[in-house]
Design a protein around this motif. Structure first.
Motif, mmCIF file in Angstrom:
data_model
loop_
_atom_site.group_PDB
_atom_site.id
_atom_site.type_symbol
_atom_site.label_atom_id
_atom_site.label_comp_id
_atom_site.label_asym_id
_atom_site.label_seq_id
_atom_site.Cartn_x
_atom_site.Cartn_y
_atom_site.Cartn_z
ATOM 1 N N ARG A 85 -3.473 10.960 18.297
ATOM 2 C CA ARG A 85 -3.409 11.701 19.559
ATOM 3 C C ARG A 85 -4.336 11.029 20.564
ATOM 4 O O ARG A 85 -5.359 10.431 20.204
ATOM 5 N N PRO A 86 -4.005 11.090 21.844
ATOM 6 C CA PRO A 86 -4.797 10.378 22.849
ATOM 7 C C PRO A 86 -6.113 11.076 23.157
ATOM 8 O O PRO A 86 -6.216 12.310 23.113
ATOM 9 N N ALA A 87 -7.145 10.282 23.468
ATOM 10 C CA ALA A 87 -8.339 10.829 24.095
ATOM 11 C C ALA A 87 -7.964 11.284 25.502
ATOM 12 O O ALA A 87 -6.964 10.835 26.072
ATOM 13 N N SER A 88 -8.755 12.184 26.060
ATOM 14 C CA SER A 88 -8.392 12.773 27.358
ATOM 15 C C SER A 88 -8.217 11.711 28.440
ATOM 16 O O SER A 88 -7.342 11.831 29.303
ATOM 17 N N GLU A 89 -9.031 10.633 28.392
ATOM 18 C CA GLU A 89 -8.943 9.610 29.437
ATOM 19 C C GLU A 89 -7.851 8.584 29.162
ATOM 20 O O GLU A 89 -7.648 7.660 29.952
ATOM 21 N N ALA A 90 -7.138 8.731 28.042
ATOM 22 C CA ALA A 90 -6.126 7.741 27.672
ATOM 23 C C ALA A 90 -4.719 8.325 27.626
ATOM 24 O O ALA A 90 -3.803 7.686 27.112
ATOM 25 N N GLU A 91 -4.529 9.499 28.183
ATOM 26 C CA GLU A 91 -3.224 10.151 28.093
ATOM 27 C C GLU A 91 -2.124 9.351 28.771
ATOM 28 O O GLU A 91 -0.981 9.329 28.321
ATOM 29 N N GLY A 116 1.393 12.931 23.812
ATOM 30 C CA GLY A 116 0.173 13.570 24.280
ATOM 31 C C GLY A 116 -0.529 14.281 23.139
ATOM 32 O O GLY A 116 -0.234 14.041 21.965
ATOM 33 N N THR A 117 -1.437 15.173 23.487
ATOM 34 C CA THR A 117 -2.194 15.881 22.454
ATOM 35 C C THR A 117 -1.315 16.847 21.659
ATOM 36 O O THR A 117 -1.580 17.110 20.484
ATOM 37 N N ARG A 118 -0.266 17.374 22.286
ATOM 38 C CA ARG A 118 0.605 18.324 21.592
ATOM 39 C C ARG A 118 1.745 17.630 20.863
ATOM 40 O O ARG A 118 2.381 18.241 19.998
ATOM 41 N N ASN A 119 2.045 16.391 21.216
ATOM 42 C CA ASN A 119 3.069 15.619 20.506
ATOM 43 C C ASN A 119 2.550 14.206 20.260
ATOM 44 O O ASN A 119 2.983 13.243 20.888
ATOM 45 N N PRO A 120 1.568 14.079 19.355
ATOM 46 C CA PRO A 120 0.931 12.777 19.109
ATOM 47 C C PRO A 120 1.890 11.777 18.488
ATOM 48 O O PRO A 120 2.991 12.120 18.032
ATOM 49 N N VAL A 121 1.453 10.519 18.448
ATOM 50 C CA VAL A 121 2.267 9.439 17.897
ATOM 51 C C VAL A 121 2.326 9.554 16.379
ATOM 52 O O VAL A 121 1.294 9.633 15.709
#
Length: 219
Positions: free
Chosen positions: A17-23, A30-35
């Motif tokens: 999941r991305p860090a907030s500055e890397a979205e 994103g944070t709700r649908n990570p890779v």
């Protein structure tokens, strides 16, 4: 690499999941649908104060290897966010190291790497295309003859391959002034949109192989 390995996950299905500055780099994830990563990830500690963590490990709700406890019989959705770094970017001299704690699917890894380089170095690919995956593209900078050569191979398991139609290739080049584009092999070249330092080449059809030359226009 700015980090040290401490082990690996027991889970064989994991997520980044991305860090907030890397979205923006991860988009559309994103944070709700990570890779999704079809495999385990290494667990690491960041050891360099100059490092930036762009992604973190997320685990599924339950270990897919434990058949007695599960959240879904059809999938292993993300459910446990951790603070374990999954992507670490560290300055090294005048360069940059990128550590990824997983074997990321190659199709998505290309987009992810492109985003990291774009955001942190300003580097752009010399070539991109709307062609499907079966089209392999290489770009050669022929300094001796002051030209750029673009090779396209329609590489499929069946022979002869199914023709690929209606796609474009964008090439960044170093050639000064006006340039001209012509096909050296295969009559697949449709037209080209030429801008300063770039050539957007359109193809009607690629059967098996084609070579395109980009050369400074002789005045």
């Amino acid at each position: 690499l700015g980090c040290s390995i401490t082990g690996h996950t027991s889970e064989q299905v994991t997520y980044i999941r991305p860090a907030s500055e890397a979205e923006s780099i991860f988009s559309p994830h994103g944070t709700r649908n990570p890779v999704n990563v079809m495999g385990h990830q290494m667990t690491v500690n960041v050891t360099d104060a100059s490092s930036k963590t762009l992604g973190y490990l997320t685990l599924p709700f339950s270990d897919p290897g434990n058949a007695s406890k599960f959240s879904s019989i059809h999938s292993n959705p993300p459910g446990v966010d951790t603070d374990s770094p999954a992507i670490v970017v560290t300055p090294v001299g005048e360069g940059l190291s990128i550590y990824i704690a997983a074997t990321v699917d190659l199709n998505y890894y290309g987009a992810l790497l492109d985003g990291i380089l774009r955001e942190h170095t300003g580097i752009r690919w010399s070539c991109d295309s709307t062609a499907p995956e079966c089209v392999e593209i290489t770009v050669f900078d022929d300094h001796e003859n002051d030209r750029i050569l673009l090779h396209l191979v329609n590489y499929q398991s069946q022979v002869p391959p199914i023709p690929v139609c209606d796609f474009a290739v964008n090439v960044s080049h170093r050639l000064p002034g006006d340039v001209e584009v012509k096909s050296l092999f295969g009559k697949s070249l449709k037209d080209a949109v030429l801008r300063d330092g770039t050539a957007e080449i359109h193809f009607d059809r690629l059967d098996m192989y084609s070579i395109v030359e980009i050369r400074a226009r002789i005045k």
